[in-house]
Scaffold this motif. Structure first.
Motif, PDB file in Angstrom:
ATOM      1  N   THR A  33       0.790  -1.131   0.076  1.00 13.85           N
ATOM      2  CA  THR A  33      -0.126   0.047   0.121  1.00 13.85           C
ATOM      3  C   THR A  33       0.859   1.435  -0.137  1.00 13.85           C
ATOM      4  N   ALA A  34       0.840   1.964  -1.038  1.00 10.98           N
ATOM      5  CA  ALA A  34       1.732   3.180  -1.192  1.00 10.98           C
ATOM      6  C   ALA A  34       1.184   4.182  -2.428  1.00 10.98           C
ATOM      7  N   ASP A  35       1.343   5.323  -2.390  1.00 12.71           N
ATOM      8  CA  ASP A  35       1.078   6.122  -3.588  1.00 12.71           C
ATOM      9  C   ASP A  35       2.219   6.030  -4.661  1.00 12.71           C
ATOM     10  N   VAL A  36       1.940   5.823  -5.837  1.00 17.12           N
ATOM     11  CA  VAL A  36       2.853   5.522  -6.715  1.00 17.12           C
ATOM     12  C   VAL A  36       4.145   6.507  -6.870  1.00 17.12           C
ATOM     13  N   TYR A  37       3.839   7.710  -6.509  1.00 19.03           N
ATOM     14  CA  TYR A  37       5.099   8.701  -6.375  1.00 19.03           C
ATOM     15  C   TYR A  37       6.017   8.313  -5.231  1.00 19.03           C
ATOM     16  N   ASP A  38       5.547   7.427  -4.404  1.00 22.75           N
ATOM     17  CA  ASP A  38       6.517   6.901  -3.037  1.00 22.75           C
ATOM     18  C   ASP A  38       6.922   5.675  -3.548  1.00 22.75           C
ATOM     19  N   ALA A  39       6.831   5.152  -4.654  1.00 22.31           N
ATOM     20  CA  ALA A  39       7.054   3.517  -4.824  1.00 22.31           C
ATOM     21  C   ALA A  39       8.605   3.348  -4.678  1.00 22.31           C
ATOM     22  N   VAL A  40       9.395   4.338  -4.759  1.00 26.42           N
ATOM     23  CA  VAL A  40      10.812   3.797  -4.823  1.00 26.42           C
ATOM     24  C   VAL A  40      10.976   3.514  -3.083  1.00 26.42           C
ATOM     25  N   GLN A  41      10.575   4.497  -2.583  1.00 25.51           N
ATOM     26  CA  GLN A  41      10.938   4.484  -1.109  1.00 25.51           C
ATOM     27  C   GLN A  41      10.047   3.101  -0.463  1.00 25.51           C
ATOM     28  N   ALA A  42       8.835   3.263  -0.677  1.00 24.33           N
ATOM     29  CA  ALA A  42       8.219   1.969  -0.091  1.00 24.33           C
ATOM     30  C   ALA A  42       8.626   0.907  -0.900  1.00 24.33           C
ATOM     31  N   LEU A  43       9.445   0.478  -1.509  1.00 26.37           N
ATOM     32  CA  LEU A  43       9.820  -0.606  -2.075  1.00 26.37           C
ATOM     33  C   LEU A  43      11.447  -0.837  -1.704  1.00 26.37           C
ATOM     34  N   ASN A  44      11.894   0.175  -0.924  1.00 23.15           N
ATOM     35  CA  ASN A  44      13.226   0.304  -0.572  1.00 23.15           C
ATOM     36  C   ASN A  44      14.244  -0.061  -1.381  1.00 23.15           C
ATOM     37  N   GLY A  45      13.943   0.738  -2.709  1.00 26.92           N
ATOM     38  CA  GLY A  45      14.935   1.069  -3.599  1.00 26.92           C
ATOM     39  C   GLY A  45      15.106  -0.193  -4.593  1.00 26.92           C
ATOM     40  N   ARG A  46      13.987  -1.232  -4.320  1.00 30.50           N
ATOM     41  CA  ARG A  46      14.430  -2.557  -5.256  1.00 30.50           C
ATOM     42  C   ARG A  46      13.946  -2.290  -6.540  1.00 30.50           C
ATOM     43  N   THR A  47      14.682  -2.918  -7.434  1.00 30.28           N
ATOM     44  CA  THR A  47      14.237  -2.740  -8.652  1.00 30.28           C
ATOM     45  C   THR A  47      13.803  -4.147  -9.326  1.00 30.28           C
ATOM     46  N   PHE A  48      13.283  -3.986 -10.731  1.00 30.79           N
ATOM     47  CA  PHE A  48      12.373  -5.046 -11.124  1.00 30.79           C
ATOM     48  C   PHE A  48      12.829  -5.369 -12.518  1.00 30.79           C
ATOM     49  N   ASP A  49      12.689  -6.586 -13.135  1.00 33.40           N
ATOM     50  CA  ASP A  49      12.878  -6.778 -14.708  1.00 33.40           C
ATOM     51  C   ASP A  49      11.811  -6.124 -15.400  1.00 33.40           C
ATOM     52  N   ILE A  50      10.717  -6.150 -15.093  1.00 36.42           N
ATOM     53  CA  ILE A  50       9.563  -5.510 -15.753  1.00 36.42           C
ATOM     54  C   ILE A  50       8.530  -4.478 -14.833  1.00 36.42           C
ATOM     55  N   VAL A  51       8.683  -3.472 -15.111  1.00 39.00           N
ATOM     56  CA  VAL A  51       7.465  -2.453 -14.413  1.00 39.00           C
ATOM     57  C   VAL A  51       6.533  -2.402 -15.421  1.00 39.00           C
ATOM     58  N   TYR A  52       5.278  -2.765 -14.957  1.00 41.58           N
ATOM     59  CA  TYR A  52       3.882  -2.772 -15.796  1.00 41.58           C
ATOM     60  C   TYR A  52       3.222  -1.806 -15.057  1.00 41.58           C
ATOM     61  N   THR A  53       2.514  -1.005 -16.132  1.00 39.65           N
ATOM     62  CA  THR A  53       1.082  -0.293 -15.569  1.00 39.65           C
ATOM     63  C   THR A  53      -0.007  -0.424 -16.805  1.00 39.65           C
ATOM     64  N   GLY A  54      -1.219  -0.418 -16.163  1.00 43.58           N
ATOM     65  CA  GLY A  54      -2.196  -0.956 -17.058  1.00 43.58           C
ATOM     66  C   GLY A  54      -3.349   0.230 -17.415  1.00 43.58           C
ATOM     67  N   PHE A  55      -4.248  -0.134 -18.066  1.00 45.17           N
ATOM     68  CA  PHE A  55      -5.355   0.789 -18.587  1.00 45.17           C
ATOM     69  C   PHE A  55      -6.084   1.484 -17.441  1.00 45.17           C
ATOM     70  N   GLY A  56      -6.184   3.067 -17.412  1.00 48.43           N
ATOM     71  CA  GLY A  56      -6.783   3.632 -16.697  1.00 48.43           C
ATOM     72  C   GLY A  56      -6.160   4.204 -15.587  1.00 48.43           C
ATOM     73  N   ALA A  57      -4.645   4.225 -15.521  1.00 48.73           N
ATOM     74  CA  ALA A  57      -3.994   4.433 -14.541  1.00 48.73           C
ATOM     75  C   ALA A  57      -3.327   5.872 -14.685  1.00 48.73           C
TER      76      ALA A  57
END
Length: 258
Positions: free
Chosen positions: A109-133
């Motif tokens: 649970t976090a605002d998208v603008y706070d995602a880097v902090q909420a995920l503790n700087g973790r990175t991902f192979d794929i960042v996906y965002t879908g319809f109506g975001a």
């Protein structure tokens, strides 16, 4: 009913509205949760084809709502993380993951603008965002930089979104009634949701924002991602007359070079 923004806090208003939508979306037929639990896939064919093989890859879904698309990627073998600012939506997503036996999913649970902090700087192979975001975010450059920061070197962002051209069309899909270049906030105070227009929502105030395709692609480039493709699709929510074709959806894949 539309009105001026005034002192409205877009984030607080939108979160209250989405929190109230959750039980309506869970109970209604639009999302068809029984069908999803039984195995229905919510991803569109072109999303699966354009993203490619996801088995064993770390995938982050930004603004995941109740997690159906997130868990559809998990069913295809991805190790998924879903993030959304609505705590009730995240709770439903976690329950669905347990119900269908997906153990490779976590939800935050976090605002998208706070995602880097909420995920503790973790990175991902794929960042996906879908319809109506994207329409819920005022600052597309900040979103693009956030997404870029979450992509691992050699990974990519994949965006599937409703084409902003459709925002200027009336419900008939033919009549032009909007301004493609409007960038002022759009404040609406009305009950219901797209899933149930007659739903008795008390927190009916929402604030949305228009972002042109050029704005989105330019923001991703400025954030350091390399555009692999921009595709436009004539598939969406409008029922158009035979032979009439307009872009209803667009998809972008942008990579982070190692």
């Amino acid at each position: 009913m539309t009105r001026s923004l005034g002192a409205t806090d877009w984030r607080t208003a939108n979160r209250a509205n989405w929190d109230e939508r959750v039980p309506i979306h869970v109970a209604g037929s639009f999302y068809d949760l029984p069908g999803f639990v039984a195995g229905r896939n919510t991803l569109r064919d072109f999303e699966v084809a354009e993203v490619g093989e996801v088995a064993g890859k770390e995938l982050l879904h930004l603004q995941c709502h109740i997690g159906l698309d997130t868990l559809s990627w998990a069913r295809r073998g991805a190790i998924v993380t879903g993030l959304d600012f609505s705590a009730p939506a995240v709770e439903v997503a976690e329950g669905l993951a347990a119900q269908i036996g997906v153990t490779t999913a976590r939800f935050v649970t976090a605002d998208v603008y706070d995602a880097v902090q909420a995920l503790n700087g973790r990175t991902f192979d794929i960042v996906y965002t879908g319809f109506g975001a994207l329409c819920w975010l005022p600052d597309i450059a900040r979103w693009a930089q956030t997404a870029a920061d979450l992509v691992a070197p050699g990974g990519f962002l994949y965006l599937a979104e409703f084409h902003p051209f459709t925002d200027v069309l009336a419900e008939d899909g033919r009549t032009v009634e909007g301004d493609y270049f409007q960038r002022d906030p759009i404040v609406v105070d009305a009950p219901g949701t797209y899933a149930d227009p007659n739903a008795p929502i008390t927190a009916g105030l929402t604030v949305e924002f228009l972002h042109g395709v050029g704005d989105v692609v330019s923001a991703l480039a400025a954030a350091g991602l390399h555009l692999e493709f921009l595709h436009e699709h004539n598939r969406g929510h409008f029922r158009l007359a035979a032979g009439q074709r307009v872009p209803q959806v667009y998809t972008v894949r942008a990579a982070k070079v190692r």
